[in-house]
Design an enzyme around this catalytic site. Structure first.
Site, PDB file in Angstrom:
ATOM      1  CG  ASP A  76      -0.546  -0.120   2.534  1.00  0.00           C
ATOM      2  OD1 ASP A  76       0.231  -0.537   3.211  1.00  0.00           O
ATOM      3  OD2 ASP A  76      -1.070   0.085   4.177  1.00  0.00           O
ATOM      4  CD  GLU A 138       3.985   1.001   7.179  1.00  0.00           C
ATOM      5  OE1 GLU A 138       4.978   0.582   7.975  1.00  0.00           O
ATOM      6  OE2 GLU A 138       3.544   1.198   6.491  1.00  0.00           O
TER       7      GLU A 138
HETATM    8 ZN   LIG Z   1       6.546   1.966   4.275  1.00  0.00          ZN
END
Ligand SMILES: [Zn+2]
Length: 388
Positions: A76, A138
């Protein structure tokens, strides 16, 4: 199936083209990576989120034996909304030795290099496996990696070391702080302010909790830092309230107050213990509120939880990265990564990846071509290491 022979740079072009912003699905990117690995005869496994809209992916490249090395990255990226980009953020543009594009630095560059190392590992006939781990979410608090790591522990031969390729300019990072955060809603009871003792001001009760936050910082800063804490800047845990809002008028006890708080915890302290202390204080204040009006409350939403990365005395990951980079120094950083989550599951883990963290999340984010090349050298030496 025809093997997809692609350079790291070509893979990066593909990865950046997928708009895998954390708020959106990453499944088209995962489909592509799965197809790429399959073209090399490598089967991979997905770990979906609860809604089935995103997936992490992991794979074992080489023999199914313990002692391999995990290369870990997230799929992401942060949004580009409101940022002023000179080029299309979802197309890699090379200019003046830099590769511009969202995620080139944080951290599709590393993921591309790890994937480019797969055919290299197969050709070299590695004796210990290269393992690939790609997470999601994340950027919204490292929430995608834990279920992936739990599944890897079950299904893969245990790797000796994990390298999380967050941007570190290819320097060895063996420690970072952990963190935990809460969104807090204090529900008060509205009365005219002239009747103050019979109402509950959500703002004034929330202020007690912010007062507790200040007290923690005062107490923490009065202590002598431990050896591990002393490696960090600042050399201690911090507790912070970053947003606070509530109330309607000067003469009404506030019905609602919302605030957001976080702990950034040195890795020899437990972020959960800190979180528990805050929860206990919220309970205590709620008790005082309910003694006045029973239908008042403090509601907590824990929106992130990232364990710190403890520097490992003589750790395998540390030794591996020192050997491959020839760098004897190690650093700690103040940003959280998935490395602490791997370590919490019993892996030896460090952070080392191409690019400068200062580029992360910025408009016109770029990765230096020299960093890409430097990390490619790292990948080649890693494959050689696994083949020896
Ligand atoms: Zn990162």
């Amino acid at each position: 199936m025809q093997a997809m022979e692609l350079s790291a740079r070509e893979i990066l072009d593909h990865l950046v083209g997928f708009r895998s912003v954390s708020s959106d699905s990453n499944l088209d990117l995962i489909d592509w990576v799965e197809g790429y690995l399959a073209s090399h005869g490598v089967k991979s496994q997905r770990v979906y989120n609860a809604e089935g809209t995103k997936a992490a992916l992991f794979a074992n490249v080489g023999p199914e034996v313990a002692g391999g090395v995990v290369l870990s990255g997230h799929s992401d990226v942060v949004p580009v909304d409101g940022q002023d980009w000179a080029t299309d953020p979802f197309t890699v543009v090379e200019k003046d030795g830099r590769l511009y594009g969202r995620g080139t630095c944080d951290m599709k560059g590393f993921v591309a290099l790890a994937l480019a190392a797969v055919p290299l590992a197969l050709k070299a006939g590695v004796k210990r496996p290269l393992q690939i781990a790609i997470s999601y979410d994340e950027e919204v608090g490292c929430v995608g990696a834990p279920p992936m790591i739990a599944q890897m522990v079950k299904d893969l031969p245990k790797a000796a070391a994990v390298v999380v390729g967050e941007p570190s300019m290819m320097r060895l990072v063996n420690g970072h702080k952990g963190g935990a955060g809460y969104k807090v809603h204090v529900k008060g009871f509205e009365v005219h302010s002239s009747l103050l003792p019979y109402g509950v001001s959500a703002i004034m009760e929330a202020a007690r909790l912010v007062g507790w936050i200040n007290d923690q910082n005062t107490a923490i800063q009065a202590r002598t830092p431990t050896a591990i804490a002393a490696m960090f800047y600042p050399p201690h845990t911090t507790v912070h309230c970053g947003k606070f809002a509530g109330g309607t008028a000067h003469n009404i006890t506030a019905g609602d107050c919302h605030f957001v708080m976080e702990f950034r915890v040195v890795p020899d302290e437990d972020e959960n213990e800190w979180a528990d202390r805050f929860v206990a204080e919220c309970k205590r204040v709620e008790g005082l509120m309910q003694a006045i009006q029973p239908n008042t409350r403090v509601t907590l939403d824990r929106f992130f939880d990232v364990p710190g990365l403890r520097p490992e005395e003589g750790g395998a990951a540390d030794a591996l990265v020192r050997r491959l980079t020839g760098d004897n120094a190690a650093e700690v950083v103040s940003y959280g990564t998935e490395a602490g989550q791997f370590q919490a599951e019993g892996y030896s883990c460090v952070v080392c990846g191409p690019g400068d963290i200062a580029q992360a999340h910025q408009p016109n984010e770029y990765l230096d071509v020299a960093q890409l090349e430097s990390c490619w050298g790292f990948m080649q030496r890693l494959v050689q290491d696994l083949a020896d």
